[in-house]
Design a protein around this motif. Structure first.
Motif, PDB file in Angstrom:
ATOM      1  N   UNK A 114       0.893  -1.148  -0.003  1.00 24.06           N
ATOM      2  CA  UNK A 114       0.095  -0.025   0.029  1.00 24.06           C
ATOM      3  C   UNK A 114       0.849   1.254   0.017  1.00 24.06           C
ATOM      4  N   UNK A 115       0.693   2.021  -0.955  1.00 26.66           N
ATOM      5  CA  UNK A 115       1.437   3.436  -1.052  1.00 26.66           C
ATOM      6  C   UNK A 115       0.181   4.457  -0.796  1.00 26.66           C
ATOM      7  N   UNK A 116       0.626   5.448   0.049  1.00 23.65           N
ATOM      8  CA  UNK A 116      -0.300   6.473   0.174  1.00 23.65           C
ATOM      9  C   UNK A 116       0.197   7.674   0.541  1.00 23.65           C
ATOM     10  N   UNK A 117      -0.495   8.928   0.310  1.00 20.16           N
ATOM     11  CA  UNK A 117      -0.088  10.201   0.428  1.00 20.16           C
ATOM     12  C   UNK A 117      -1.094  11.430   0.361  1.00 20.16           C
ATOM     13  N   UNK A 118      -1.182  12.429   1.135  1.00 24.12           N
ATOM     14  CA  UNK A 118      -2.012  13.505   0.784  1.00 24.12           C
ATOM     15  C   UNK A 118      -1.375  14.400  -0.268  1.00 24.12           C
ATOM     16  N   UNK A 119      -2.192  14.531  -1.254  1.00 24.75           N
ATOM     17  CA  UNK A 119      -1.474  15.185  -2.476  1.00 24.75           C
ATOM     18  C   UNK A 119      -2.575  16.185  -3.024  1.00 24.75           C
ATOM     19  N   UNK A 120      -1.476  17.047  -3.359  1.00 22.68           N
ATOM     20  CA  UNK A 120      -2.100  18.611  -4.174  1.00 22.68           C
ATOM     21  C   UNK A 120      -1.340  18.908  -5.545  1.00 22.68           C
ATOM     22  N   UNK A 121      -2.158  18.644  -6.630  1.00 21.20           N
ATOM     23  CA  UNK A 121      -1.452  18.772  -7.828  1.00 21.20           C
ATOM     24  C   UNK A 121      -1.340  20.256  -8.172  1.00 21.20           C
ATOM     25  N   UNK A 122      -0.312  20.722  -9.003  1.00 22.42           N
ATOM     26  CA  UNK A 122      -0.286  22.034  -9.514  1.00 22.42           C
ATOM     27  C   UNK A 122      -0.971  22.143 -10.729  1.00 22.42           C
ATOM     28  N   UNK A 160     -10.798   6.433 -14.194  1.00 21.79           N
ATOM     29  CA  UNK A 160     -12.098   6.451 -14.828  1.00 21.79           C
ATOM     30  C   UNK A 160     -12.869   7.943 -14.888  1.00 21.79           C
ATOM     31  N   UNK A 161     -14.071   7.802 -14.250  1.00 18.10           N
ATOM     32  CA  UNK A 161     -14.864   9.004 -14.246  1.00 18.10           C
ATOM     33  C   UNK A 161     -14.379  10.135 -13.191  1.00 18.10           C
ATOM     34  N   UNK A 162     -13.595   9.308 -12.279  1.00 20.59           N
ATOM     35  CA  UNK A 162     -13.146  10.255 -11.112  1.00 20.59           C
ATOM     36  C   UNK A 162     -11.770  10.689 -11.485  1.00 20.59           C
ATOM     37  N   UNK A 163     -12.056  12.075 -11.755  1.00 18.83           N
ATOM     38  CA  UNK A 163     -10.914  12.873 -12.102  1.00 18.83           C
ATOM     39  C   UNK A 163     -10.149  13.552 -10.822  1.00 18.83           C
ATOM     40  N   UNK A 164      -8.857  13.876 -11.356  1.00 20.28           N
ATOM     41  CA  UNK A 164      -8.114  14.660 -10.392  1.00 20.28           C
ATOM     42  C   UNK A 164      -8.464  16.103 -10.402  1.00 20.28           C
ATOM     43  N   UNK A 165      -8.158  16.767  -9.331  1.00 20.55           N
ATOM     44  CA  UNK A 165      -8.234  18.136  -9.308  1.00 20.55           C
ATOM     45  C   UNK A 165      -6.891  19.077  -9.295  1.00 20.55           C
ATOM     46  N   UNK A 166      -6.792  20.126  -9.806  1.00 27.44           N
ATOM     47  CA  UNK A 166      -5.562  20.988  -9.476  1.00 27.44           C
ATOM     48  C   UNK A 166      -5.802  22.167  -8.215  1.00 27.44           C
ATOM     49  N   UNK A 167      -4.829  22.151  -7.400  1.00 27.69           N
ATOM     50  CA  UNK A 167      -5.145  22.974  -6.404  1.00 27.69           C
ATOM     51  C   UNK A 167      -5.921  22.388  -5.014  1.00 27.69           C
ATOM     52  N   UNK A 168      -6.153  21.361  -4.945  1.00 30.32           N
ATOM     53  CA  UNK A 168      -7.122  20.813  -3.789  1.00 30.32           C
ATOM     54  C   UNK A 168      -6.341  19.519  -3.444  1.00 30.32           C
ATOM     55  N   UNK A 169      -6.233  19.458  -1.812  1.00 28.77           N
ATOM     56  CA  UNK A 169      -5.918  18.351  -0.979  1.00 28.77           C
ATOM     57  C   UNK A 169      -6.656  17.223  -1.350  1.00 28.77           C
ATOM     58  N   UNK A 170      -6.239  16.126  -1.710  1.00 30.12           N
ATOM     59  CA  UNK A 170      -6.736  14.695  -1.588  1.00 30.12           C
ATOM     60  C   UNK A 170      -5.918  13.546  -0.943  1.00 30.12           C
ATOM     61  N   UNK A 171      -6.393  12.657  -0.083  1.00 30.14           N
ATOM     62  CA  UNK A 171      -5.704  11.692   0.236  1.00 30.14           C
ATOM     63  C   UNK A 171      -5.983  10.366  -0.701  1.00 30.14           C
ATOM     64  N   UNK A 172      -4.744   9.997  -1.271  1.00 31.53           N
ATOM     65  CA  UNK A 172      -4.690   8.784  -2.471  1.00 31.53           C
ATOM     66  C   UNK A 172      -4.038   7.880  -1.845  1.00 31.53           C
ATOM     67  N   UNK A 173      -4.453   6.636  -2.209  1.00 33.27           N
ATOM     68  CA  UNK A 173      -3.703   5.360  -1.794  1.00 33.27           C
ATOM     69  C   UNK A 173      -3.769   4.393  -3.102  1.00 33.27           C
ATOM     70  N   UNK A 174      -2.629   3.582  -3.101  1.00 37.14           N
ATOM     71  CA  UNK A 174      -2.627   2.451  -4.064  1.00 37.14           C
ATOM     72  C   UNK A 174      -2.330   1.037  -3.406  1.00 37.14           C
ATOM     73  N   UNK A 175      -2.994   0.293  -3.844  1.00 36.53           N
ATOM     74  CA  UNK A 175      -2.754  -1.073  -3.343  1.00 36.53           C
ATOM     75  C   UNK A 175      -2.531  -2.110  -4.303  1.00 36.53           C
ATOM     76  N   UNK A 176      -1.524  -2.994  -3.985  1.00 38.65           N
ATOM     77  CA  UNK A 176      -1.456  -4.237  -4.901  1.00 38.65           C
ATOM     78  C   UNK A 176      -1.376  -5.594  -4.237  1.00 38.65           C
ATOM     79  N   UNK A 177      -2.132  -6.621  -4.632  1.00 40.40           N
ATOM     80  CA  UNK A 177      -2.255  -7.747  -4.274  1.00 40.40           C
ATOM     81  C   UNK A 177      -1.270  -8.958  -4.521  1.00 40.40           C
ATOM     82  N   UNK A 178      -0.708  -9.309  -3.545  1.00 45.63           N
ATOM     83  CA  UNK A 178       0.273 -10.487  -3.994  1.00 45.63           C
ATOM     84  C   UNK A 178      -0.234 -11.477  -4.583  1.00 45.63           C
ATOM     85  N   UNK A 179       0.263 -11.976  -5.594  1.00 39.97           N
ATOM     86  CA  UNK A 179      -0.045 -13.286  -6.518  1.00 39.97           C
ATOM     87  C   UNK A 179      -0.678 -12.919  -7.888  1.00 39.97           C
ATOM     88  N   UNK A 180      -1.721 -12.125  -7.716  1.00 35.19           N
ATOM     89  CA  UNK A 180      -2.414 -11.864  -8.790  1.00 35.19           C
ATOM     90  C   UNK A 180      -2.251 -10.479  -9.290  1.00 35.19           C
TER      91      UNK A 180
END
Length: 270
Positions: A114-122, A160-180
């Motif tokens: 699991x990777x995670x961070x609070x992110x605000x894109x420029x 997909x339909x869930x787009x990023x935003x510029x100038x707004x803080x969001x918490x984003x997490x990415x997970x990967x399952x072992x094996x598959x």
């Protein structure tokens, strides 16, 4: 009055019950003084990997510790990365070297993470990757265009339909399952995309020697924006655990900014 946050090393009892799980990396940037960072500056890691991060690539942009409005609007320290060109990549752009390889951290494409961070894109120019590798075909987790992105080079998914935003803080997490190799993206504690895998790990499956980078990847992956509470786990956190990471609250008696995951650590320190 400034509200500072306490380091969040683990998800308390929820993740502590898993003996083999480790919160490998935690950068909350509270140990660093506000101002511009030069190459080779150390970034304190409260995780279990045993190595602090190291700033690099500032010859092609800036890395700055900012004291200002962070996640939840609370005043805290966060890291601002601005490349000189959004087409920069790898170590040739401002980043933090995590002090370990994919293999040494046990977070390869066929392993749980699991990777995670609070992110605000420029901006939404080129790739804006929060996590990646030093070179070649490696991990790339962040934003591509206006999509949240999870990629193992040849095995990618997006939001997909869930787009990023510029100038707004969001918490984003990415997970990967072992094996598959099933990849999942969460934004503000809510799943916004899942797929890939099927036993295929793209280029990330054979790049264990790659150094893990924060704020860059190859393929024009320089990150342009702000980061806070950066974390890496060698386990797939549950949706509830990720939602806890995405929640910040001020502690009533001290004004300390916390995630729900911080409470157990704070109590142990008292």
């Amino acid at each position: 009055m400034r509200k500072t946050k306490t380091l969040s090393i683990a998800l308390g009892l929820a993740i502590g019950a898993s003996a083999q799980a480790a919160n490998l990396i935690v950068y909350d940037f509270e140990s660093e003084a506000a101002g511009a960072l030069a190459d080779s500056t150390s970034i304190a890691n409260a995780g279990t990997s045993g190595a602090d991060g190291t700033v690099g690539g500032t010859g092609s942009g800036t890395a700055t510790i900012v004291t200002g409005a962070g996640p939840g609007g609370f005043t805290t320290n966060f890291l601002s990365l601005v490349p000189s060109d959004d087409g920069n990549q790898g170590t040739a752009t401002p980043h933090i070297g995590a002090g370990g390889t994919v293999a040494s951290l046990n977070i390869g494409g066929d392993q749980a993470y699991t990777f995670a961070a609070w992110v605000r894109y420029n901006n939404q120019t080129e790739d804006n990757m929060v996590f990646g590798g030093a070179n070649d075909a490696v991990l790339h987790l962040g934003q591509r265009g206006d999509q949240y992105w999870s990629g193992h080079w040849g095995d990618d998914i997006n939001s997909g339909d869930n787009k990023t935003e510029v100038g707004v803080w969001h918490h984003v997490a990415w997970t990967n399952t072992a094996g598959d190799g099933l990849q999942t993206i969460y934004v503000d504690g809510v799943e916004v995309g899942s797929g890939g895998g099927g036993g295929s790990f793209g280029g990330y499956g054979g790049n264990g020697g790659q150094t893990l980078l924060i704020g860059s990847s190859n393929n024009k992956g320089s990150f342009n924006g702000d980061l806070d509470d950066v974390r890496v786990y060698n386990e797939v956190l549950s949706g509830a655990q990720i939602a806890a990471l995405a929640t910040v609250i001020p502690e009533p008696t001290s004004g300390i900014l916390l995630s729900l995951a911080s409470l157990a650590l704070l109590r142990r320190r008292r």
